[in-house]
Design a protein around this motif. Sequence first.
Motif, short mmCIF file in Angstrom:
data_model
loop_
_atom_site.label_atom_id
_atom_site.label_comp_id
_atom_site.label_asym_id
_atom_site.label_seq_id
_atom_site.Cartn_x
_atom_site.Cartn_y
_atom_site.Cartn_z
N GLU A 201 0.81 -1.21 0.00
CA GLU A 201 0.00 0.00 0.00
C GLU A 201 0.85 1.27 0.00
OE1 GLU A 201 -3.24 0.14 -0.21
OE2 GLU A 201 -3.65 -2.01 -0.05
N SER A 202 2.06 1.20 0.51
CA SER A 202 2.90 2.39 0.59
C SER A 202 4.37 1.98 0.65
CB SER A 202 2.55 3.22 1.82
OG SER A 202 3.08 2.62 2.99
N PHE A 305 4.12 6.24 -6.23
CA PHE A 305 4.21 5.41 -5.03
C PHE A 305 5.18 6.03 -4.02
CE2 PHE A 305 5.27 1.19 -3.06
CZ PHE A 305 3.97 0.85 -2.70
N SER A 308 4.05 9.68 -2.74
CA SER A 308 2.95 9.62 -1.78
C SER A 308 3.43 9.05 -0.45
CB SER A 308 1.79 8.79 -2.34
OG SER A 308 2.18 7.45 -2.59
N ARG A 349 -2.78 6.20 -6.94
CA ARG A 349 -2.33 5.23 -5.95
C ARG A 349 -2.81 3.83 -6.30
NH1 ARG A 349 -0.72 7.54 -0.57
NH2 ARG A 349 -0.97 5.41 0.13
N ARG A 353 -0.53 0.58 -7.04
CA ARG A 353 -0.68 -0.71 -6.37
C ARG A 353 -0.82 -1.84 -7.38
NH1 ARG A 353 -3.65 2.44 -2.46
NH2 ARG A 353 -5.56 2.20 -3.66
#
Length: 467
Positions: A201-202, A305, A308, A349, A353
Amino acid sequence: MSSLAEQTRWLDATGQAALVASEEVKPGELVEAAIERIEQLDPALGAVTARYFDQARAAAVPAGPLAGVPFLIKDLFTDVAGQVCTSGNVALKAQARPAEADEPLVARFRAAGLIFAGRTASSEFGTVPTAESAAWGATRNPWNTTLSPGGSSGGSAAAVAAGMVPAAHGTDAGGSIRIPASCCGLVGLKPSRTDRQRAVESVQDLIVDLALTRSVRDAALLLDISRSGEGAAPAGGYLAALGTDPGRLRVGLLDTRVDGSPVHPDCAEAARSAARLLESLGHHVEHGFPAALGDSTLDRLFAAFWSSGMAEVLGGLAHQLGREVTEVDVEPLNWALGQLGAEVTAADRQAAREGVAGFTRSVTNWWDEHDLLLTPTQAEPPLPSGTIASDPADPLAPLRRSQHFSPFTPFVNITGQPAISLPLHTGADGLPIGAHLVAAPGREDLLLQVAAQLEIAAPWQDRRPAL
């Protein structure tokens, strides 16, 4: 330097623990020897950002497989009870708020008997592969103090390479254990991401922790300690698996950049000489690598990615400081990334992903027909200090320079695979140059078995900096 400080300086963690287990040395004596070395050696290197010598001296007489062994914790996103974590940031350094409790990994290290004597330098938030920050200045390489030790776990690498401590904590989100291991002549194991089934996710999901070590056995033991209670290790643990014959392995060799352009001759030779050594051990090596590594369309997705992710870091910084973060609180690169990240949409985002998931499938499918990928750890030898430096006029320049220096390590964090840098080669100027091996997801056992074979065939323990 006292006789004990000199006697234990080049022992690995397992060797130092054996002195305590045999009652030849008391734990407190090991700690005092490490403190003496840090005080004598660190002024020339700037590797240790904070010294917690009183805490180390007061630590209870420990038990565990590494009882009494002195250790250092990287100053990046890692809480240690009673210690301040600055993550290389000027605002967090000024706040100087000690943590109330240990991170889970730190608690496992402590339970294994390690004694924490201080913190080691990183770049701010670990964004670039150096150990230089506005908060703490530049860490220097023990092999040549005009050069960087790499990073972002460069402070840990410099401290271990200089003989201050036998091993030190590191984190790796794009090569931050493996790059400084290569630059400083150490073993740098990046473990698998343990929750690989969960969607990434991050950027925070890419980070794994372990250590910079002098020996493969220490890397295996620390991996066992880090995974204790998780059931991820092979029967008997990774350390017990070191003596197991991995069989004849199929190894792909990448000794250029993915687009075919050359790397520095010393780095290419590090991979090629490792290939010859693997062949001499009975393994099959041929040129080849996952074609998906050359997919340039992924750059845009990964940029969203990473930016963010920095926006999330700056949000966390604001929470820690209890106020809004301003441009003076962070270095130009991280401020610019955070501003870009704030503009990333939910659709961007989601695309990132999905791109990560597709990239991971495409890359890891290659391991259906191969056992290992062999590359240089980085594309250039250790860089002069300041090469990757903040530039207010071009804030993203350090990121571009980092990508040129280290094209081989970041993909492994995206896919969640294990990888290791081994100090098998010495360049024409006498500097250590690492060889980088990547295994299939979850195959640390295979990676460590091969690393142990290579360590026996071409031992590196007697190669030490003159500092």
